[in-house]
Design a protein around this motif. Sequence first.
Motif, PDB file in Angstrom:
ATOM      1  N   THR A  75       0.837  -1.203   0.000  1.00  0.00           N
ATOM      2  CA  THR A  75       0.000   0.000   0.000  1.00  0.00           C
ATOM      3  C   THR A  75       0.877   1.260   0.000  1.00  0.00           C
ATOM      4  OG1 THR A  75      -1.541  -1.224   1.405  1.00  0.00           O
ATOM      5  CG2 THR A  75      -1.901   1.162   1.209  1.00  0.00           C
ATOM      6  N   ARG A  77       1.208   4.482   1.189  1.00  0.00           N
ATOM      7  CA  ARG A  77       0.501   5.146   2.279  1.00  0.00           C
ATOM      8  C   ARG A  77       1.355   6.313   2.775  1.00  0.00           C
ATOM      9  NH1 ARG A  77      -3.583   3.164   5.176  1.00  0.00           N
ATOM     10  NH2 ARG A  77      -3.190   0.992   4.665  1.00  0.00           N
ATOM     11  N   TYR A  79       2.227   9.516   4.827  1.00  0.00           N
ATOM     12  CA  TYR A  79       1.888  10.159   6.105  1.00  0.00           C
ATOM     13  C   TYR A  79       1.795  11.660   5.871  1.00  0.00           C
ATOM     14  CZ  TYR A  79       2.842  11.220  11.121  1.00  0.00           C
ATOM     15  OH  TYR A  79       2.807  11.649  12.416  1.00  0.00           O
ATOM     16  N   THR A 185      -5.282   1.373  10.903  1.00  0.00           N
ATOM     17  CA  THR A 185      -4.314   1.100  11.963  1.00  0.00           C
ATOM     18  C   THR A 185      -4.226   2.306  12.881  1.00  0.00           C
ATOM     19  OG1 THR A 185      -2.983  -0.185  10.392  1.00  0.00           O
ATOM     20  CG2 THR A 185      -1.881   0.503  12.410  1.00  0.00           C
ATOM     21  N   ARG A 197       9.978   8.739  21.264  1.00  0.00           N
ATOM     22  CA  ARG A 197       9.202   9.743  20.522  1.00  0.00           C
ATOM     23  C   ARG A 197       8.623  10.831  21.423  1.00  0.00           C
ATOM     24  NH1 ARG A 197       4.062  10.291  18.171  1.00  0.00           N
ATOM     25  NH2 ARG A 197       4.070  11.078  16.033  1.00  0.00           N
ATOM     26  N   HIS A 234      10.947   5.175  15.081  1.00  0.00           N
ATOM     27  CA  HIS A 234      11.413   6.311  15.881  1.00  0.00           C
ATOM     28  C   HIS A 234      12.707   5.995  16.605  1.00  0.00           C
ATOM     29  CE1 HIS A 234       7.080   6.119  15.366  1.00  0.00           C
ATOM     30  NE2 HIS A 234       7.224   7.366  14.979  1.00  0.00           N
TER      31      HIS A 234
HETATM   32  C1  MLC Z   1      -2.302  -8.255   0.943  1.00  0.00           C
HETATM   33  N1  MLC Z   1      -3.545  -8.752   0.842  1.00  0.00           N
HETATM   34  C2  MLC Z   1      -3.547  -9.678  -0.088  1.00  0.00           C
HETATM   35  C3  MLC Z   1      -2.222  -9.755  -0.594  1.00  0.00           C
HETATM   36  N2  MLC Z   1      -1.485  -8.834   0.054  1.00  0.00           N
HETATM   37  N3  MLC Z   1      -4.520 -10.467  -0.553  1.00  0.00           N
HETATM   38  C4  MLC Z   1      -4.220 -11.328  -1.540  1.00  0.00           C
HETATM   39  N4  MLC Z   1      -2.988 -11.433  -2.094  1.00  0.00           N
HETATM   40  C5  MLC Z   1      -1.969 -10.677  -1.643  1.00  0.00           C
HETATM   41  N5  MLC Z   1      -0.769 -10.785  -2.165  1.00  0.00           N
HETATM   42  C6  MLC Z   1      -4.712  -8.351   1.653  1.00  0.00           C
HETATM   43  C7  MLC Z   1      -4.400  -8.370   3.129  1.00  0.00           C
HETATM   44  O1  MLC Z   1      -4.600  -9.649   3.689  1.00  0.00           O
HETATM   45  C8  MLC Z   1      -5.360  -7.342   3.682  1.00  0.00           C
HETATM   46  O2  MLC Z   1      -6.628  -7.840   3.921  1.00  0.00           O
HETATM   47  C9  MLC Z   1      -5.465  -6.352   2.543  1.00  0.00           C
HETATM   48  O3  MLC Z   1      -5.049  -7.021   1.357  1.00  0.00           O
HETATM   49  C10 MLC Z   1      -4.540  -5.140   2.775  1.00  0.00           C
HETATM   50  O4  MLC Z   1      -3.201  -5.557   2.788  1.00  0.00           O
HETATM   51  P1  MLC Z   1      -2.205  -5.291   3.978  1.00  0.00           P
HETATM   52  O5  MLC Z   1      -0.962  -5.992   3.643  1.00  0.00           O
HETATM   53  O6  MLC Z   1      -2.824  -5.589   5.288  1.00  0.00           O
HETATM   54  O7  MLC Z   1      -1.965  -3.718   3.792  1.00  0.00           O
HETATM   55  P2  MLC Z   1      -2.535  -2.495   4.596  1.00  0.00           P
HETATM   56  O8  MLC Z   1      -4.016  -2.528   4.708  1.00  0.00           O
HETATM   57  O9  MLC Z   1      -1.941  -1.326   3.972  1.00  0.00           O
HETATM   58  O10 MLC Z   1      -1.967  -2.714   6.064  1.00  0.00           O
HETATM   59  C11 MLC Z   1      -0.605  -2.682   6.306  1.00  0.00           C
HETATM   60  C12 MLC Z   1      -0.315  -2.804   7.789  1.00  0.00           C
HETATM   61  C13 MLC Z   1      -1.099  -1.711   8.536  1.00  0.00           C
HETATM   62  C14 MLC Z   1      -0.792  -4.150   8.298  1.00  0.00           C
HETATM   63  C15 MLC Z   1       1.154  -2.665   8.011  1.00  0.00           C
HETATM   64  O11 MLC Z   1      -0.920  -1.792   9.931  1.00  0.00           O
HETATM   65  C16 MLC Z   1      -0.748  -0.319   8.088  1.00  0.00           C
HETATM   66  O12 MLC Z   1      -1.273   0.158   7.102  1.00  0.00           O
HETATM   67  N6  MLC Z   1       0.120   0.393   8.789  1.00  0.00           N
HETATM   68  C17 MLC Z   1       0.421   1.765   8.419  1.00  0.00           C
HETATM   69  C18 MLC Z   1       0.997   2.471   9.550  1.00  0.00           C
HETATM   70  C19 MLC Z   1       1.388   3.898   9.217  1.00  0.00           C
HETATM   71  O13 MLC Z   1       1.089   4.390   8.139  1.00  0.00           O
HETATM   72  N7  MLC Z   1       2.056   4.590  10.082  1.00  0.00           N
HETATM   73  C20 MLC Z   1       2.524   5.912   9.893  1.00  0.00           C
HETATM   74  C21 MLC Z   1       3.492   6.203  10.893  1.00  0.00           C
HETATM   75  S1  MLC Z   1       4.282   7.708  10.635  1.00  0.00           S
HETATM   76  P3  MLC Z   1      -7.096  -8.326   5.387  1.00  0.00           P
HETATM   77  O14 MLC Z   1      -8.528  -8.582   5.202  1.00  0.00           O
HETATM   78  O15 MLC Z   1      -6.286  -9.538   5.703  1.00  0.00           O
HETATM   79  O16 MLC Z   1      -6.812  -7.210   6.321  1.00  0.00           O
HETATM   80  C22 MLC Z   1       5.012   8.140  12.089  1.00  0.00           C
HETATM   81  C23 MLC Z   1       5.840   9.361  12.058  1.00  0.00           C
HETATM   82  C24 MLC Z   1       5.789  10.132  13.318  1.00  0.00           C
HETATM   83  O17 MLC Z   1       4.864   7.475  13.070  1.00  0.00           O
HETATM   84  O18 MLC Z   1       4.970  11.006  13.457  1.00  0.00           O
HETATM   85  O19 MLC Z   1       6.584   9.905  14.216  1.00  0.00           O
END
Ligand code: MLC
Length: 714
Positions: A75, A77, A79, A185, A197, A234
């Motif tokens: 994904t 994604r 920030y 999340t 942090r 972090h």
């Molecule tokens: C994935 N899927 C698949 C697949 N790959 N299905 C079939 N075939 C494949 N090859 C499915 C998964 O099972 C899931 O469904 C759905 O597709 C989404 O995939 P995912 O891999 O779970 O991706 P996502 O939804 O993007 O989730 C990723 C994650 C999540 C699990 C890591 O926790 C996340 O998005 N984290 C982001 C955190 C973030 O952005 N943090 C910012 C911090 S910045 P299902 O149904 O199984 O769920 C920061 C800075 C600061 O912190 O301020 O200090």
Amino acid sequence: MSVHPEKEKWEAAASKLMKGKSPDVLNWKTPEGITVKPLYTAEDLEGLDATNTLPGFAPYVRGPMATMYAGRPWTIRQYAGFSTAKESNEFYRKNLAAGQKGLSVAFDLATHRGYDSDHPRVAGDIGKAGVAIDSVEDMKILFDGIPLDEMSVSMTMNGAVIPILAGYIVAAEEQGVKHEQLQGTIQNDILKEYLTRNTYIYPPEPSMRIISDIMSFCSKEMPKYNTISISGYHMMEAGANSVLQTAFTLADGVEYVRAALKSGMDVDTFAPRLSFFFGIGMNFFMDIAMLRAARLLWHRLMSQFNPKNPKSSMLRTHCQTSGWSLTEQDPYNNVIRTTLEAMSAVLGGTQSLHTNSFDEAIGLPTDFSARIARNTQIIIQEESQVCKVVDPLGGSYYIESLTQAIVDEAQKIIDEVEELGGMAKAIESGMPKMRVEESAARKQARIDQGLDVIVGVNKYKLANEKIDFEVREVPATVRDEQVARLKEIKASRNPIAVEKALTDLTNAAKNGGNLLEAALPAVRARATLGEISDAMESVFGRFTATTRCISGAYASEYSDKNKEVIDAIRKRCDNFLEKTGRRPRMLVTKMGQDGHDRGIKVIASSYADLGFDVDISPMFQTPAEAAKMAVENDVHIVGASSLAAGHKTLVPALIEELKKLGADDIIVVAGGVIPPGDYDYLYDKGVKAVFGPGTPIPESADKTLQLIEKKYIQ
Ligand code: MLC
Ligand code: 5AD
């Protein structure tokens, strides 16, 4: 052991190329303490059981999904968040239209720390490092036109996690979206806040309860929601090398699992929705191996809890390229750095990725820099063909061997943490923080000596730096807008309903009950984020950290050959002592809600190594508190560190406060992420020097010392 039949021939050939020296002299000891050889062969794979495993199967070294990106790419994604909810919403919508796939909300520091925008402590922080959110009305604007039943939303929130998550849930309710449809999340990782942090609110015990409450509520009501993002990012940004990042992050994870089990949950009800977050730096192969090692280790660590569901021990992660690795100097180089780091994350098998903007060291991403950052990922996904094969580096002699080395080294540190009684106890002991800070000081010393090359900073420097691109500035009016809206909301809601909901929440905090569930009625009644935080703070109290500092690491990383530079400064400090009876004394301080303390910690410990007397203020000072401390400690100079865009408000305010105390002889310097366009503004206000990111310690120490010498001994 089967050695390659021609190994000796290779050794001879290599040795000949090196005029008779053994190829062993090419071995490189990484900051993690791992010896990297110039050549790996099949013999390095021997005994590595995980090499021949498959993606989608334990121990998941090769990735959590069988098809990985061949089936579905990670994904994209990004920030983001700044200013008001309205402006951030517009920015999100534009980015989604241009190919971003998931949302990720950055909140401002006032929100993180549980203060409404009208609180006097946060005057310099509103809308600066992220978006300002005071109530569910702001949340609704933030997600306006974004269907929360379809879009997965990450929210980076740890301190004020109850009002923010409750606000998101209620905003969704009012969009007609059911709890079980929500996907996304919440960061909700408090342990690393105490470690690096610094956006905590409450002490550790009630904070851990909040986490268990969220896991419990979501396991019942929001099965598609990832209840935590256990973050190493972090730690890396604070200076941790890849082994430290892996070990402390996974040890945090184990601590959360134990807390949830202790609260009575079954491991398989929550563990499949634990997620991770790693920072990816410039050691290209190391961080590919780090992600593979982390998956293997997590599977190993989870086996002690006997999960039945394979997903319970499957590590899924988000990654972000390193902000710290990006430079203010020659900033377009950052596009290249970010691309390399993004490739590491991808080859390591991340599930979700944020790529940083090239203007990281100057300000928040603009539309232009955000486009390049986003397109970096799109180009990797759609042009480079790297998604076609699962774990393309699997079986590489070097990668597999490095993966195992990280597993082994990280396991040793995890064992140490376990001996201390787990990560919460270890953090109390100060061990992890000291390790991270030591690693940061050593890194800085290597950079200052030119041993670790940073192009444009300590090698291939530009003679004339010129910023010719737009820098995002958040207007000071954001605070006024937020304050006006707070007034409106407070005037239009039912005060009796608000009062009752807040009292119920306080009672839940006192007597038990799920805090997230208890916060929902308060949010629906339009209680503000600050009020909800206070309702819990009245029971839990507010945490203050004790500031400790390491010593000796910076100086000890200097080779004899390079010692001259630091010896010269030491001599001048000794001379100052002789002439005035005191060492040059400096207070380093962080004002506002900016929790980035890598900079002041490195400054404090290295300046002490150079012969200064250094005081560090507690975090989150108001300018008046910092001024008072400077006067009480009778310092010659105050260094204000700012990485969250509060410098134009907070540093001039500090100078005013010093004046009020009759201490305008105390010199003020500033450092951190300060756009060069703001330097003159600060000089006009009386700041005597500004040190941008990447300033070598000996250079800033020299300038600082000159300012003090000029005033007192010349
Ligand atoms: C994935 N899927 C698949 C697949 N790959 N299905 C079939 N075939 C494949 N090859 C499915 C998964 O099972 C899931 O469904 C759905 O597709 C989404 O995939 P995912 O891999 O779970 O991706 P996502 O939804 O993007 O989730 C990723 C994650 C999540 C699990 C890591 O926790 C996340 O998005 N984290 C982001 C955190 C973030 O952005 N943090 C910012 C911090 S910045 P299902 O149904 O199984 O769920 C920061 C800075 C600061 O912190 O301020 O200090
Ligand atoms: N918008 C975009 N990126 C941000 N970061 C922090 N705040 C924001 C924001 N409001 C990124 C930077 C920083 C890391 C912690 O997250 O890259 O280094």
